[in-house]
Design an enzyme around this catalytic site. Sequence first.
Site, PDB file in Angstrom:
ATOM      1  N   ARG A  22      -7.818  25.282 -19.338  1.00  0.00           N
ATOM      2  CA  ARG A  22      -8.835  24.354 -18.847  1.00  0.00           C
ATOM      3  C   ARG A  22     -10.245  24.825 -19.152  1.00  0.00           C
ATOM      4  O   ARG A  22     -11.207  24.157 -18.760  1.00  0.00           O
ATOM      5  CB  ARG A  22      -8.704  24.271 -17.324  1.00  0.00           C
ATOM      6  CG  ARG A  22      -7.981  23.048 -16.825  1.00  0.00           C
ATOM      7  CD  ARG A  22      -7.820  23.290 -15.341  1.00  0.00           C
ATOM      8  NE  ARG A  22      -7.828  22.096 -14.547  1.00  0.00           N
ATOM      9  CZ  ARG A  22      -6.722  21.542 -14.078  1.00  0.00           C
ATOM     10  NH1 ARG A  22      -5.540  21.992 -14.382  1.00  0.00           N
ATOM     11  NH2 ARG A  22      -6.815  20.498 -13.287  1.00  0.00           N
TER      12      ARG A  22
ATOM     13  N   ARG B 135      -1.363  14.998  -1.049  1.00  0.00           N
ATOM     14  CA  ARG B 135      -1.896  16.206  -1.709  1.00  0.00           C
ATOM     15  C   ARG B 135      -3.346  16.391  -1.276  1.00  0.00           C
ATOM     16  O   ARG B 135      -4.129  15.442  -1.313  1.00  0.00           O
ATOM     17  CB  ARG B 135      -1.774  16.058  -3.239  1.00  0.00           C
ATOM     18  CG  ARG B 135      -1.514  17.393  -3.913  1.00  0.00           C
ATOM     19  CD  ARG B 135      -1.276  17.222  -5.385  1.00  0.00           C
ATOM     20  NE  ARG B 135      -2.461  17.578  -6.152  1.00  0.00           N
ATOM     21  CZ  ARG B 135      -2.477  17.712  -7.468  1.00  0.00           C
ATOM     22  NH1 ARG B 135      -1.378  17.491  -8.168  1.00  0.00           N
ATOM     23  NH2 ARG B 135      -3.585  18.046  -8.097  1.00  0.00           N
TER      24      ARG B 135
ATOM     25  N   ARG C 119      -1.558   8.315  -4.840  1.00  0.00           N
ATOM     26  CA  ARG C 119      -0.731   9.506  -4.604  1.00  0.00           C
ATOM     27  C   ARG C 119      -1.164  10.211  -3.317  1.00  0.00           C
ATOM     28  O   ARG C 119      -0.334  10.717  -2.567  1.00  0.00           O
ATOM     29  CB  ARG C 119      -0.828  10.472  -5.791  1.00  0.00           C
ATOM     30  CG  ARG C 119       0.160  11.620  -5.666  1.00  0.00           C
ATOM     31  CD  ARG C 119       0.111  12.559  -6.845  1.00  0.00           C
ATOM     32  NE  ARG C 119      -1.202  13.184  -6.958  1.00  0.00           N
ATOM     33  CZ  ARG C 119      -1.563  13.990  -7.948  1.00  0.00           C
ATOM     34  NH1 ARG C 119      -0.723  14.235  -8.934  1.00  0.00           N
ATOM     35  NH2 ARG C 119      -2.757  14.525  -7.969  1.00  0.00           N
TER      36      ARG C 119
HETATM   37  P1  AP5 Z   1      -3.679  20.314 -11.154  1.00  0.00           P
HETATM   38  O1  AP5 Z   1      -2.549  20.412 -10.235  1.00  0.00           O
HETATM   39  O2  AP5 Z   1      -3.502  20.662 -12.577  1.00  0.00           O
HETATM   40  O3  AP5 Z   1      -4.259  18.849 -11.018  1.00  0.00           O
HETATM   41  P2  AP5 Z   1      -5.066  17.883 -11.989  1.00  0.00           P
HETATM   42  O4  AP5 Z   1      -5.397  18.355 -13.344  1.00  0.00           O
HETATM   43  O5  AP5 Z   1      -6.188  17.425 -11.138  1.00  0.00           O
HETATM   44  O6  AP5 Z   1      -4.052  16.814 -12.350  1.00  0.00           O
HETATM   45  P3  AP5 Z   1      -3.020  16.068 -11.459  1.00  0.00           P
HETATM   46  O7  AP5 Z   1      -1.847  16.949 -11.191  1.00  0.00           O
HETATM   47  O8  AP5 Z   1      -3.714  15.460 -10.302  1.00  0.00           O
HETATM   48  O9  AP5 Z   1      -2.657  14.884 -12.467  1.00  0.00           O
HETATM   49  P4  AP5 Z   1      -1.578  14.819 -13.622  1.00  0.00           P
HETATM   50  O10 AP5 Z   1      -2.264  14.629 -14.935  1.00  0.00           O
HETATM   51  O11 AP5 Z   1      -0.555  15.893 -13.524  1.00  0.00           O
HETATM   52  O12 AP5 Z   1      -0.936  13.423 -13.271  1.00  0.00           O
HETATM   53  P5  AP5 Z   1       0.433  13.077 -12.506  1.00  0.00           P
HETATM   54  O13 AP5 Z   1       1.570  13.100 -13.460  1.00  0.00           O
HETATM   55  O14 AP5 Z   1       0.548  13.866 -11.256  1.00  0.00           O
HETATM   56  O15 AP5 Z   1      -4.895  21.193 -10.613  1.00  0.00           O
HETATM   57  C1  AP5 Z   1      -5.280  21.165  -9.247  1.00  0.00           C
HETATM   58  C2  AP5 Z   1      -6.363  22.212  -8.991  1.00  0.00           C
HETATM   59  O16 AP5 Z   1      -5.832  23.528  -9.261  1.00  0.00           O
HETATM   60  C3  AP5 Z   1      -7.615  22.117  -9.863  1.00  0.00           C
HETATM   61  O17 AP5 Z   1      -8.553  21.217  -9.320  1.00  0.00           O
HETATM   62  C4  AP5 Z   1      -8.102  23.568  -9.857  1.00  0.00           C
HETATM   63  O18 AP5 Z   1      -8.759  23.863  -8.657  1.00  0.00           O
HETATM   64  C5  AP5 Z   1      -6.802  24.365  -9.866  1.00  0.00           C
HETATM   65  N1  AP5 Z   1      -6.331  24.697 -11.234  1.00  0.00           N
HETATM   66  C6  AP5 Z   1      -5.156  24.295 -11.810  1.00  0.00           C
HETATM   67  N2  AP5 Z   1      -5.062  24.771 -13.054  1.00  0.00           N
HETATM   68  C7  AP5 Z   1      -6.199  25.480 -13.291  1.00  0.00           C
HETATM   69  C8  AP5 Z   1      -6.692  26.185 -14.424  1.00  0.00           C
HETATM   70  N3  AP5 Z   1      -5.992  26.260 -15.560  1.00  0.00           N
HETATM   71  N4  AP5 Z   1      -7.901  26.789 -14.306  1.00  0.00           N
HETATM   72  C9  AP5 Z   1      -8.606  26.746 -13.164  1.00  0.00           C
HETATM   73  N5  AP5 Z   1      -8.205  26.076 -12.068  1.00  0.00           N
HETATM   74  C10 AP5 Z   1      -7.010  25.449 -12.129  1.00  0.00           C
HETATM   75  O19 AP5 Z   1       0.143  11.555 -12.154  1.00  0.00           O
HETATM   76  C11 AP5 Z   1      -0.839  11.216 -11.189  1.00  0.00           C
HETATM   77  C12 AP5 Z   1      -0.332  10.013 -10.361  1.00  0.00           C
HETATM   78  O20 AP5 Z   1      -0.243   8.889 -11.230  1.00  0.00           O
HETATM   79  C13 AP5 Z   1       1.072  10.225  -9.782  1.00  0.00           C
HETATM   80  O21 AP5 Z   1       1.125   9.665  -8.504  1.00  0.00           O
HETATM   81  C14 AP5 Z   1       1.975   9.499 -10.771  1.00  0.00           C
HETATM   82  O22 AP5 Z   1       3.127   9.003 -10.165  1.00  0.00           O
HETATM   83  C15 AP5 Z   1       1.069   8.381 -11.266  1.00  0.00           C
HETATM   84  N6  AP5 Z   1       1.364   7.997 -12.656  1.00  0.00           N
HETATM   85  C16 AP5 Z   1       1.738   8.820 -13.671  1.00  0.00           C
HETATM   86  N7  AP5 Z   1       1.900   8.122 -14.819  1.00  0.00           N
HETATM   87  C17 AP5 Z   1       1.599   6.819 -14.514  1.00  0.00           C
HETATM   88  C18 AP5 Z   1       1.581   5.616 -15.275  1.00  0.00           C
HETATM   89  N8  AP5 Z   1       1.902   5.606 -16.563  1.00  0.00           N
HETATM   90  N9  AP5 Z   1       1.214   4.479 -14.651  1.00  0.00           N
HETATM   91  C19 AP5 Z   1       0.878   4.482 -13.334  1.00  0.00           C
HETATM   92  N10 AP5 Z   1       0.899   5.589 -12.543  1.00  0.00           N
HETATM   93  C20 AP5 Z   1       1.250   6.747 -13.132  1.00  0.00           C
HETATM   94 MG    MG Z   2      -0.342  17.639 -12.359  1.00  0.00          MG
END
Ligand code: AP5
Ligand code: MG
Length: 191
Positions: free
Chosen positions: A89, A134, A128
């Site tokens: 990231r 979450r 979500r």
């Molecule tokens: P992290 O857990 O990585 O969260 P994020 O990047 O904010 O991403 P999400 O998990 O929220 O989204 P996603 O892309 O995985 O989507 P999802 O499939 O869940 O990070 C959280 C925190 O941890 C960060 O803020 C930071 O503090 C820390 N962190 C983590 N990694 C780090 C790093 N490398 N460096 C530094 N800090 C770090 O889908 C989202 C929702 O949409 C779900 O409900 C799903 O069911 C729905 N959905 C999915 N696909 C579709 C579709 N096609 N149509 C409709 N809805 C859909």
């Molecule tokens: Mg994720």
Amino acid sequence: MQNVVLFGPPGAGKGTQSALIIEKFHLIHLSTGDLLRSEIAAQSPLGIQAKSLMDAGILVPDAVVIGMIASRLEAHPEAQGFIFDGFPRTIAQAEALDELLAGYHSKISRMISLVVPEQELKQRLMLRGKALGRSDDNEETILKRIHEYQEKTLPVAGYYKASDKYFEISGVGTVEEIFGRISQLLETPTI
Ligand code: AP5
Ligand code: MG
């Protein structure tokens, strides 16, 4: 060995698509977000340190996530490849990942970037938040996470573009449609 970085903003569908990819392509899923949430659940010192940053939508320090990835790579000598979700990231994380993989005579094959408009990201994460609770899925933290992504994470795409490893697909549509686009890419051999 196929090592894939699945890239995209919060809510782009990285976790959802990773679950399908690991089944079809026999890769190991490494999500730094999931690993950090496990540390929080276990109330480890690392988890306690990370929780306040994650609840505020701020990236945790590079050294913390790089250390976690290093130990997961070490734990899977049998792996046919990894899917990196939510990592790297920052540019520093991308450089560290290259170094770690070089230690295993391996490298990143591709970055696949999921493109989703901001309005849809917010809607998905708010939904979500209501369904799963979450702690970072509230309006204020979602905006902060998107801001962190734009400031610190987007440049990572340029890092992979520079070595012709960057592939962009639309992350809008049904989960199956998007998985079809990803599968097509992963079934194309790399040079
Ligand atoms: P992290 O857990 O990585 O969260 P994020 O990047 O904010 O991403 P999400 O998990 O929220 O989204 P996603 O892309 O995985 O989507 P999802 O499939 O869940 O990070 C959280 C925190 O941890 C960060 O803020 C930071 O503090 C820390 N962190 C983590 N990694 C780090 C790093 N490398 N460096 C530094 N800090 C770090 O889908 C989202 C929702 O949409 C779900 O409900 C799903 O069911 C729905 N959905 C999915 N696909 C579709 C579709 N096609 N149509 C409709 N809805 C859909
Ligand atoms: Mg994720």
